[in-house]
Motif scaffolding. Sequence first.
Motif, PDB file in Angstrom:
ATOM      1  N   ARG A  63       0.853  -1.182   0.000  1.00  0.00           N
ATOM      2  CA  ARG A  63       0.000   0.000   0.000  1.00  0.00           C
ATOM      3  C   ARG A  63       0.891   1.234   0.000  1.00  0.00           C
ATOM      4  NH1 ARG A  63      -5.236   0.067   0.772  1.00  0.00           N
ATOM      5  NH2 ARG A  63      -5.198  -1.931   1.866  1.00  0.00           N
ATOM      6  N   ILE A  64       0.575   2.198  -0.853  1.00  0.00           N
ATOM      7  CA  ILE A  64       1.370   3.421  -1.006  1.00  0.00           C
ATOM      8  C   ILE A  64       1.062   4.400   0.123  1.00  0.00           C
ATOM      9  CG2 ILE A  64       1.732   5.467  -2.476  1.00  0.00           C
ATOM     10  CD1 ILE A  64       3.039   2.937  -3.579  1.00  0.00           C
ATOM     11  N   ASP A  65       2.117   4.989   0.668  1.00  0.00           N
ATOM     12  CA  ASP A  65       2.011   6.019   1.692  1.00  0.00           C
ATOM     13  C   ASP A  65       2.741   7.247   1.176  1.00  0.00           C
ATOM     14  OD1 ASP A  65       3.191   6.333   5.141  1.00  0.00           O
ATOM     15  OD2 ASP A  65       1.706   7.463   4.027  1.00  0.00           O
ATOM     16  N   GLY A  66       2.025   8.241   0.713  1.00  0.00           N
ATOM     17  CA  GLY A  66       2.641   9.455   0.197  1.00  0.00           C
ATOM     18  C   GLY A  66       2.105   9.824  -1.167  1.00  0.00           C
ATOM     19  N   ASP A  67       2.597  10.959  -1.699  1.00  0.00           N
ATOM     20  CA  ASP A  67       2.068  11.482  -2.955  1.00  0.00           C
ATOM     21  C   ASP A  67       3.138  11.797  -3.997  1.00  0.00           C
ATOM     22  OD1 ASP A  67       3.214  13.718  -1.790  1.00  0.00           O
ATOM     23  OD2 ASP A  67       1.477  15.007  -2.103  1.00  0.00           O
ATOM     24  N   ILE A  74      -0.355   7.020  -9.108  1.00  0.00           N
ATOM     25  CA  ILE A  74      -0.030   6.161  -7.970  1.00  0.00           C
ATOM     26  C   ILE A  74      -0.162   7.074  -6.758  1.00  0.00           C
ATOM     27  CG2 ILE A  74       1.689   4.734  -6.832  1.00  0.00           C
ATOM     28  CD1 ILE A  74       2.900   4.161  -9.582  1.00  0.00           C
ATOM     29  N   CYS A  75      -1.243   6.889  -6.014  1.00  0.00           N
ATOM     30  CA  CYS A  75      -1.616   7.843  -4.967  1.00  0.00           C
ATOM     31  C   CYS A  75      -1.632   7.188  -3.593  1.00  0.00           C
ATOM     32  CB  CYS A  75      -2.998   8.419  -5.284  1.00  0.00           C
ATOM     33  SG  CYS A  75      -3.059   9.242  -6.893  1.00  0.00           S
ATOM     34  N   HIS A  76      -1.640   8.034  -2.580  1.00  0.00           N
ATOM     35  CA  HIS A  76      -1.705   7.587  -1.194  1.00  0.00           C
ATOM     36  C   HIS A  76      -2.881   6.625  -1.018  1.00  0.00           C
ATOM     37  CE1 HIS A  76      -1.135   7.823   3.126  1.00  0.00           C
ATOM     38  NE2 HIS A  76      -2.452   7.916   3.229  1.00  0.00           N
ATOM     39  N   GLY A  77      -2.616   5.467  -0.451  1.00  0.00           N
ATOM     40  CA  GLY A  77      -3.651   4.473  -0.207  1.00  0.00           C
ATOM     41  C   GLY A  77      -3.801   3.441  -1.304  1.00  0.00           C
ATOM     42  N   ASP A  78      -3.246   3.684  -2.487  1.00  0.00           N
ATOM     43  CA  ASP A  78      -3.315   2.707  -3.578  1.00  0.00           C
ATOM     44  C   ASP A  78      -2.492   1.472  -3.213  1.00  0.00           C
ATOM     45  OD1 ASP A  78      -4.803   4.495  -5.064  1.00  0.00           O
ATOM     46  OD2 ASP A  78      -3.164   5.023  -6.422  1.00  0.00           O
ATOM     47  N   LYS A 145      -6.608   0.728  -7.422  1.00  0.00           N
ATOM     48  CA  LYS A 145      -7.142   1.962  -6.853  1.00  0.00           C
ATOM     49  C   LYS A 145      -8.525   1.757  -6.276  1.00  0.00           C
ATOM     50  CE  LYS A 145      -5.894   5.810  -8.907  1.00  0.00           C
ATOM     51  NZ  LYS A 145      -4.743   6.053  -8.099  1.00  0.00           N
ATOM     52  N   SER A 146      -8.854   2.590  -5.296  1.00  0.00           N
ATOM     53  CA  SER A 146     -10.218   2.664  -4.788  1.00  0.00           C
ATOM     54  C   SER A 146     -10.713   4.079  -4.980  1.00  0.00           C
ATOM     55  CB  SER A 146     -10.257   2.323  -3.297  1.00  0.00           C
ATOM     56  OG  SER A 146      -9.890   0.975  -3.102  1.00  0.00           O
ATOM     57  N   PHE A 147     -11.995   4.233  -5.212  1.00  0.00           N
ATOM     58  CA  PHE A 147     -12.571   5.549  -5.414  1.00  0.00           C
ATOM     59  C   PHE A 147     -13.600   5.830  -4.350  1.00  0.00           C
ATOM     60  CE2 PHE A 147     -11.185   4.127  -9.579  1.00  0.00           C
ATOM     61  CZ  PHE A 147     -10.426   5.209  -9.978  1.00  0.00           C
TER      62      PHE A 147
END
Length: 147
Positions: A63-67, A74-78, A145-147
């Motif tokens: 899971r990605i942490d940061g921007d 590729i975003c925070h939480g992806d 990703k989640s929306f």
Amino acid sequence: MMFSLTGSGFVEVFPAEVTTSLDLPVMPGLTAGFPSPAADFIDLTIDLNKELIKNPSSTFLARIDGDSMKDVNICHGDIVVIDKSLDATEGRIIVAFLNGAFTVKRIRFEKKGCWLVAENPKYPAIWVTDESDFQVWGIVVHVIKSF
């Protein structure tokens, strides 16, 4: 596994679970333009393990942490799918271990080293030389990703 990320908290990395099939219904040819009549898709399925994981023994999820990679979505939480068996070729998005921390960046090669390039203008590129404690840990092959 827990890994510290550069400038962030921690991220959990999980081996990919591929011992079971994950068959889900799929609608072929879904248009993103003008609407079209619905196709008969009741009997069609897709196995996400087969679609997303080409090398099961060397594939991990994180899971990605940061921007820092937001401009390539590729975003925070992806969740990223990482394949450790692939080579780091020019322009690929990699998971790197650099000077004691993990980071996700695009790799750019030069004769005397390489750059780790963020996809967000607020983060500077990182110059990596032979003197750096650097290892390519894996290649990002998919983003969930989640929306």
